[in-house]
Scaffold this active site. Sequence first.
Site, PDB file in Angstrom:
ATOM      1  N   HIS A  49       0.760  -1.347   0.000  1.00  0.00           N
ATOM      2  CA  HIS A  49      -0.113   0.061   0.039  1.00  0.00           C
ATOM      3  C   HIS A  49       0.879   1.366  -0.061  1.00  0.00           C
ATOM      4  CE1 HIS A  49      -2.770  -2.810   2.122  1.00  0.00           C
ATOM      5  NE2 HIS A  49      -3.662  -2.717   1.052  1.00  0.00           N
ATOM      6  N   GLN A  90     -18.159  -6.117  -1.351  1.00  0.00           N
ATOM      7  CA  GLN A  90     -17.156  -6.799  -2.257  1.00  0.00           C
ATOM      8  C   GLN A  90     -16.830  -8.369  -1.611  1.00  0.00           C
ATOM      9  OE1 GLN A  90     -14.097  -3.801  -2.048  1.00  0.00           O
ATOM     10  NE2 GLN A  90     -12.754  -5.340  -2.043  1.00  0.00           N
TER      11      GLN A  90
HETATM   12  P1  AMP Z   1      -6.454  -3.682  -0.399  1.00  0.00           P
HETATM   13  O1  AMP Z   1      -6.597  -2.841   0.878  1.00  0.00           O
HETATM   14  O2  AMP Z   1      -6.258  -4.956  -0.460  1.00  0.00           O
HETATM   15  O3  AMP Z   1      -7.904  -3.200  -0.907  1.00  0.00           O
HETATM   16  O4  AMP Z   1      -5.452  -3.136  -1.604  1.00  0.00           O
HETATM   17  C1  AMP Z   1      -5.707  -1.650  -1.651  1.00  0.00           C
HETATM   18  C2  AMP Z   1      -4.707  -1.535  -2.887  1.00  0.00           C
HETATM   19  O5  AMP Z   1      -3.401  -1.798  -2.614  1.00  0.00           O
HETATM   20  C3  AMP Z   1      -5.197  -2.253  -4.206  1.00  0.00           C
HETATM   21  O6  AMP Z   1      -4.808  -1.374  -5.353  1.00  0.00           O
HETATM   22  C4  AMP Z   1      -4.169  -3.330  -4.233  1.00  0.00           C
HETATM   23  O7  AMP Z   1      -3.877  -3.656  -5.578  1.00  0.00           O
HETATM   24  C5  AMP Z   1      -2.955  -2.892  -3.800  1.00  0.00           C
HETATM   25  N1  AMP Z   1      -2.147  -3.633  -3.302  1.00  0.00           N
HETATM   26  C6  AMP Z   1      -2.231  -4.891  -2.344  1.00  0.00           C
HETATM   27  N2  AMP Z   1      -1.234  -5.531  -2.185  1.00  0.00           N
HETATM   28  C7  AMP Z   1      -0.334  -4.988  -2.953  1.00  0.00           C
HETATM   29  C8  AMP Z   1       1.016  -5.197  -2.813  1.00  0.00           C
HETATM   30  N3  AMP Z   1       1.717  -6.303  -2.283  1.00  0.00           N
HETATM   31  N4  AMP Z   1       1.790  -4.569  -3.811  1.00  0.00           N
HETATM   32  C9  AMP Z   1       1.242  -3.511  -4.540  1.00  0.00           C
HETATM   33  N5  AMP Z   1       0.151  -3.085  -4.277  1.00  0.00           N
HETATM   34  C10 AMP Z   1      -0.505  -3.900  -3.637  1.00  0.00           C
END
Ligand code: AMP
Length: 282
Positions: A37, A61
């Site tokens: 993040h 979701q």
């Molecule tokens: P989430 O909190 O899981 O909904 O993720 C929020 C954002 O962070 C989304 O755009 C994810 O694709 C991105 N994200 C999650 N894990 C990673 C990672 N390991 N590397 C880069 N971006 C990530």
Amino acid sequence: MILFKKIADWRIFRQNSIARNQSVGFVPTMGALHAGHISLLQAARSENDWVVCSIFVNPTQFNDPADFAKYPITLDKDIAMLEATGCDVLFLPDVEEMYPKGKTQKHYELGALETIWEGKFRPGHFQGVCQIVDQLLSIVTPHRLYLGQKDYQQCMVLTAMASQYYPDLTINICSTLREADGLAMSSRNLRLDEASRKKAPLIYQTLLFLQKEIKTGNTSDLAARAIEYLKAEGFQPDYVAVADAGNLETVEYWNGQTPLVFLIAAFLNDIRLIDNLILTEA
Ligand code: AMP
């Protein structure tokens, strides 16, 4: 960092930045922040006057209520990480703010993206993702949106949604951050027990195996071998895909030219992990 819980308060603040013609970069998240993040926030920091992060664990979701109930929440740590990264604004709405009673939700035309891979195994998931990101974009009104390649299909879905409703928005897709052993960083990794945490990097190893073994010609045997390998190691795979990177259709016969993406989703005990690798990645 300024924290907003109410849309109305944020809108007053946003008017000022509009008046000053200042750019806004936006990183939507569900919290339990990790370095993946933060890499999105750093990209946003380098390109915008204002960096806005949202934390909202979006109920619509989650196709599995148990997954929603157990989603990790680490708000104090998240706030400290955001401040250390130079994030300007945290938008932290509650469910009533985002889903006011009586408001009907849009339906999004996502075509095949909604019925293959993640769409197939998580019915309704992408409608929920579009609902919340559409709603957030309409509130935050950013110039640039930052998404992680970690959620490859989600990037495609949101690009499709945004092209319809937010044609002026720039979408930046940031590469996947991994732990030292290759495991893609994910909030759900916090729920892995010690033995599962040790095993989880085999998903990335399987992606590397696919990358190494792919050859022009029939590919179906390759995906089947990967599934058998993961099962033998104690995973319950939902799918292993050798897919066209542009439309996510299965590539059963590879001509050696079509850009490919390998996608894996698998349970380890009751934790569902996903990862992917674009063939050109080293
Ligand atoms: P989430 O909190 O899981 O909904 O993720 C929020 C954002 O962070 C989304 O755009 C994810 O694709 C991105 N994200 C999650 N894990 C990673 C990672 N390991 N590397 C880069 N971006 C990530």
